[in-house]
Write a protein that holds these residues in place. Structure first.
Motif, PDB file in Angstrom:
ATOM      1  N   LYS A 191     -29.777 101.656  25.750  1.00 50.59           N
ATOM      2  CA  LYS A 191     -30.070 100.187  25.158  1.00 50.59           C
ATOM      3  C   LYS A 191     -29.047  99.900  24.111  1.00 50.59           C
ATOM      4  O   LYS A 191     -28.789 100.759  23.408  1.00 50.59           O
ATOM      5  CB  LYS A 191     -31.629 100.378  24.958  1.00 50.59           C
ATOM      6  N   PRO A 192     -28.792  98.538  23.910  1.00 54.30           N
ATOM      7  CA  PRO A 192     -28.013  98.080  22.849  1.00 54.30           C
ATOM      8  C   PRO A 192     -28.749  98.375  21.574  1.00 54.30           C
ATOM      9  O   PRO A 192     -30.031  97.835  21.307  1.00 54.30           O
ATOM     10  CB  PRO A 192     -27.607  96.670  23.218  1.00 54.30           C
ATOM     11  N   ALA A 193     -28.237  98.841  20.427  1.00 54.18           N
ATOM     12  CA  ALA A 193     -28.622  99.114  19.189  1.00 54.18           C
ATOM     13  C   ALA A 193     -27.685  98.628  18.148  1.00 54.18           C
ATOM     14  O   ALA A 193     -26.354  98.933  18.134  1.00 54.18           O
ATOM     15  CB  ALA A 193     -29.041 100.844  18.841  1.00 54.18           C
ATOM     16  N   TYR A 194     -28.223  97.904  17.161  1.00 57.87           N
ATOM     17  CA  TYR A 194     -27.318  97.318  16.326  1.00 57.87           C
ATOM     18  C   TYR A 194     -26.959  98.662  15.404  1.00 57.87           C
ATOM     19  O   TYR A 194     -27.723  98.920  14.694  1.00 57.87           O
ATOM     20  CB  TYR A 194     -27.765  96.227  15.399  1.00 57.87           C
ATOM     21  N   THR A 195     -25.620  98.744  15.248  1.00 53.69           N
ATOM     22  CA  THR A 195     -25.059 100.282  14.831  1.00 53.69           C
ATOM     23  C   THR A 195     -24.160  99.972  13.935  1.00 53.69           C
ATOM     24  O   THR A 195     -23.174  99.107  13.591  1.00 53.69           O
ATOM     25  CB  THR A 195     -24.363 101.119  15.742  1.00 53.69           C
ATOM     26  N   MET A 196     -24.244 100.589  12.539  1.00 51.06           N
ATOM     27  CA  MET A 196     -23.395 100.627  11.354  1.00 51.06           C
ATOM     28  C   MET A 196     -22.032 100.983  11.586  1.00 51.06           C
ATOM     29  O   MET A 196     -21.746 101.702  12.269  1.00 51.06           O
ATOM     30  CB  MET A 196     -24.027 101.338  10.159  1.00 51.06           C
ATOM     31  N   THR A 197     -20.983 100.158  10.998  1.00 51.24           N
ATOM     32  CA  THR A 197     -19.753 100.208  11.356  1.00 51.24           C
ATOM     33  C   THR A 197     -19.161 101.133   9.945  1.00 51.24           C
ATOM     34  O   THR A 197     -17.907 101.557   9.998  1.00 51.24           O
ATOM     35  CB  THR A 197     -18.866  99.032  11.503  1.00 51.24           C
ATOM     36  N   LEU A 198     -20.074 101.268   8.895  1.00 52.70           N
ATOM     37  CA  LEU A 198     -19.357 101.839   7.722  1.00 52.70           C
ATOM     38  C   LEU A 198     -18.887 103.279   7.863  1.00 52.70           C
ATOM     39  O   LEU A 198     -17.911 103.631   7.186  1.00 52.70           O
ATOM     40  CB  LEU A 198     -20.423 102.093   6.807  1.00 52.70           C
ATOM     41  N   PRO A 199     -19.398 104.255   8.605  1.00 56.17           N
ATOM     42  CA  PRO A 199     -18.793 105.575   8.763  1.00 56.17           C
ATOM     43  C   PRO A 199     -17.238 105.370   9.262  1.00 56.17           C
ATOM     44  O   PRO A 199     -16.225 106.219   8.614  1.00 56.17           O
ATOM     45  CB  PRO A 199     -19.503 106.358   9.738  1.00 56.17           C
ATOM     46  N   GLY A 200     -17.142 104.637  10.366  1.00 55.22           N
ATOM     47  CA  GLY A 200     -15.656 104.513  10.827  1.00 55.22           C
ATOM     48  C   GLY A 200     -14.743 103.680   9.634  1.00 55.22           C
ATOM     49  O   GLY A 200     -13.547 104.354   9.570  1.00 55.22           O
ATOM     50  N   LYS A 201     -15.214 102.881   8.945  1.00 49.98           N
ATOM     51  CA  LYS A 201     -14.554 102.277   8.064  1.00 49.98           C
ATOM     52  C   LYS A 201     -14.109 103.297   6.811  1.00 49.98           C
ATOM     53  O   LYS A 201     -13.008 103.341   6.394  1.00 49.98           O
ATOM     54  CB  LYS A 201     -15.110 100.968   7.497  1.00 49.98           C
ATOM     55  N   LEU A 202     -14.932 104.028   6.390  1.00 52.44           N
ATOM     56  CA  LEU A 202     -14.655 105.058   5.306  1.00 52.44           C
ATOM     57  C   LEU A 202     -13.690 106.103   5.856  1.00 52.44           C
ATOM     58  O   LEU A 202     -13.063 106.559   4.986  1.00 52.44           O
ATOM     59  CB  LEU A 202     -15.954 105.379   4.750  1.00 52.44           C
ATOM     60  N   HIS A 203     -14.059 106.461   7.099  1.00 52.34           N
ATOM     61  CA  HIS A 203     -12.827 107.537   7.770  1.00 52.34           C
ATOM     62  C   HIS A 203     -11.646 106.966   7.645  1.00 52.34           C
ATOM     63  O   HIS A 203     -10.617 107.623   7.363  1.00 52.34           O
ATOM     64  CB  HIS A 203     -13.552 107.968   9.012  1.00 52.34           C
ATOM     65  N   GLY A 204     -11.458 105.734   7.942  1.00 48.60           N
ATOM     66  CA  GLY A 204     -10.250 105.190   8.265  1.00 48.60           C
ATOM     67  C   GLY A 204      -9.500 104.945   6.917  1.00 48.60           C
ATOM     68  O   GLY A 204      -8.275 104.915   6.598  1.00 48.60           O
ATOM     69  N   MET A 205     -10.220 104.488   5.901  1.00 51.13           N
ATOM     70  CA  MET A 205      -9.780 104.219   4.648  1.00 51.13           C
ATOM     71  C   MET A 205      -9.424 105.495   3.840  1.00 51.13           C
ATOM     72  O   MET A 205      -8.546 105.349   3.023  1.00 51.13           O
ATOM     73  CB  MET A 205     -10.835 103.331   3.574  1.00 51.13           C
ATOM     74  N   THR A 206     -10.172 106.709   3.878  1.00 51.86           N
ATOM     75  CA  THR A 206      -9.847 107.911   3.094  1.00 51.86           C
ATOM     76  C   THR A 206      -9.255 109.011   4.015  1.00 51.86           C
ATOM     77  O   THR A 206      -8.950 110.026   3.426  1.00 51.86           O
ATOM     78  CB  THR A 206     -11.002 108.287   2.551  1.00 51.86           C
ATOM     79  N   GLY A 207      -9.374 108.958   5.163  1.00 55.20           N
ATOM     80  CA  GLY A 207      -9.083 110.223   5.917  1.00 55.20           C
ATOM     81  C   GLY A 207     -10.112 111.379   5.805  1.00 55.20           C
ATOM     82  O   GLY A 207     -10.051 112.492   6.274  1.00 55.20           O
ATOM     83  N   ALA A 208     -11.167 111.115   5.366  1.00 54.17           N
ATOM     84  CA  ALA A 208     -12.418 112.188   5.042  1.00 54.17           C
ATOM     85  C   ALA A 208     -12.863 112.377   6.369  1.00 54.17           C
ATOM     86  O   ALA A 208     -13.224 111.826   7.143  1.00 54.17           O
ATOM     87  CB  ALA A 208     -13.562 111.658   4.177  1.00 54.17           C
ATOM     88  N   PRO A 209     -12.912 113.783   6.538  1.00 51.39           N
ATOM     89  CA  PRO A 209     -13.557 114.437   7.688  1.00 51.39           C
ATOM     90  C   PRO A 209     -15.058 114.044   7.964  1.00 51.39           C
ATOM     91  O   PRO A 209     -15.790 113.878   6.916  1.00 51.39           O
ATOM     92  CB  PRO A 209     -13.287 115.700   7.734  1.00 51.39           C
ATOM     93  N   ILE A 210     -15.558 113.899   9.347  1.00 52.29           N
ATOM     94  CA  ILE A 210     -16.986 113.482   9.450  1.00 52.29           C
ATOM     95  C   ILE A 210     -17.608 114.951   9.931  1.00 52.29           C
ATOM     96  O   ILE A 210     -17.093 115.514  10.814  1.00 52.29           O
ATOM     97  CB  ILE A 210     -17.137 112.603  10.511  1.00 52.29           C
ATOM     98  N   LEU A 211     -18.890 115.144   9.383  1.00 45.96           N
ATOM     99  CA  LEU A 211     -19.618 116.427   9.637  1.00 45.96           C
ATOM    100  C   LEU A 211     -21.212 115.839  10.019  1.00 45.96           C
ATOM    101  O   LEU A 211     -21.300 114.950   9.404  1.00 45.96           O
ATOM    102  CB  LEU A 211     -19.648 117.222   8.504  1.00 45.96           C
ATOM    103  N   LEU A 212     -21.728 116.304  11.147  1.00 49.65           N
ATOM    104  CA  LEU A 212     -22.980 116.024  11.461  1.00 49.65           C
ATOM    105  C   LEU A 212     -23.891 117.000  10.766  1.00 49.65           C
ATOM    106  O   LEU A 212     -23.365 118.350  10.800  1.00 49.65           O
ATOM    107  CB  LEU A 212     -23.281 115.978  13.068  1.00 49.65           C
ATOM    108  N   THR A 213     -25.003 116.748  10.461  1.00 52.48           N
ATOM    109  CA  THR A 213     -25.969 117.887   9.786  1.00 52.48           C
ATOM    110  C   THR A 213     -27.324 117.153  10.215  1.00 52.48           C
ATOM    111  O   THR A 213     -27.692 116.080   9.906  1.00 52.48           O
ATOM    112  CB  THR A 213     -25.893 117.973   8.362  1.00 52.48           C
ATOM    113  N   TYR A 214     -28.320 118.323  10.234  1.00 51.80           N
ATOM    114  CA  TYR A 214     -29.599 117.902  10.353  1.00 51.80           C
ATOM    115  C   TYR A 214     -30.561 119.405  10.040  1.00 51.80           C
ATOM    116  O   TYR A 214     -29.626 120.325   9.997  1.00 51.80           O
ATOM    117  CB  TYR A 214     -29.960 117.728  11.677  1.00 51.80           C
TER     118      TYR A 214
END
Length: 287
Positions: A191-214
């Motif tokens: 189902k369509p969910a309004y999803t934040m775009t900030l993670p992708g933007k921050l990754h693109g601007m800094t090259g910082a790796p993304i890690l998932l955690t729980y």
């Protein structure tokens, strides 16, 4: 008043809080038709109706563990957490570009920030509460050494960017519904969910790796196991592609302990000013 209550409850052992939380989960489920309907609908959409009884209890535990997480002495909270797979964190830090941690509403997501902040400074994005009575609790009792709260506005984004450029750590709730102009529509469990775009933007601007955690909640109040997972999706270039990739990663993460996802969260709401989506999307790959 609320802070005092939380501090009083924080003296109780975690097994007691979790047992009471499980009972609270059933009480709310039975008394609130809207809550019950959303929980059942979200689970059915994800093909997980069979975990309903466990999900009801885990939702209650999520609420009553907060006094312990926010108000108990930090050493007591950290003693309840076992960390796995932290070699991924060391590997990501070695790049010197900081880390973007994505933590969905899965398990005890509040304890992940405290655990990381105990090791090195962490800046997390949060939305200031609308009700004044909640502000002392969210911004006061929630605060811990090395844990910096960045409000979900332009100044908060600047705080996140500054932390990453300094090689620091930041944390985001990628399944939190953003405000108008801060997200795009992307499929989440069909189902369509309004999803934040900030993670992708921050990754693109800094090259910082993304890690998932729980932090998975252990049975009978035995604590939590905090796990790190490599982000393996292809982000793509457009905000829509990135949102779909992040939602796919969240779906896979939820599958690890599905009963502990916060299924009652109104993930599919339409924020004020946002144009509703068109036709339903098939899975996380829909556009």
């Amino acid at each position: 008043m609320l802070v005092s209550l939380f501090r009083l409850l924080s003296f109780l052992p975690l097994p007691v809080l979790h047992a009471a939380g499980a009972a609270l989960g059933w009480l709310v489920y039975l008394l609130s038709p809207s809550y019950r309907r959303r929980l059942k609908d979200n689970l059915a959409r994800a093909g997980l109706s069979h975990v309903l009884p466990a999900a009801v209890q885990e939702a209650g535990k999520n609420v009553l563990e907060l006094p312990f997480i926010w108000c108990a002495p930090q050493e007591r909270v950290l003693a309840a957490v076992t960390i796995e797979d932290d070699a991924l964190v060391k590997e990501a830090l070695a790049a010197g570009r900081g880390i973007v941690f994505l933590t969905p509403h899965l398990g005890c997501f509040e304890v992940t920030a405290q655990t990381m902040a105990a090791r090195m400074p962490l800046t997390v994005l949060y939305r200031p509460p609308r009700k004044a009575i909640l502000k002392p609790l969210v911004e006061g009792a929630r605060a811990r050494p090395n844990l910096h709260l960045a409000p979900a506005n332009l100044s908060g984004v600047r705080m996140l960017l500054k932390a990453l450029k300094g090689g620091g750590l930041i944390g985001l709730l990628p399944d939190q519904v953003p405000q108008n102009g801060e997200g795009v529509w992307a499929g989440f469990f069909g189902k369509p969910a309004y999803t934040m775009t900030l993670p992708g933007k921050l990754h693109g601007m800094t090259g910082a790796p993304i890690l998932l955690t729980y932090a998975e909640r252990l049975p009978r109040g035995r604590g939590f196991v905090m796990r790190f997972v490599r982000f393996e999706e292809n982000l793509g270039e457009t905000p829509e592609q990135q949102a779909r990739a992040i939602n796919r990663a969240m779906e896979k993460l939820v599958a690890r302990c599905p009963a502990q996802y916060f299924w009652s969260y109104n993930r599919y709401k339409v924020p004020a000013g946002v144009t509703p989506p068109g036709e339903p999307m098939p899975g996380g790959d829909a556009s």
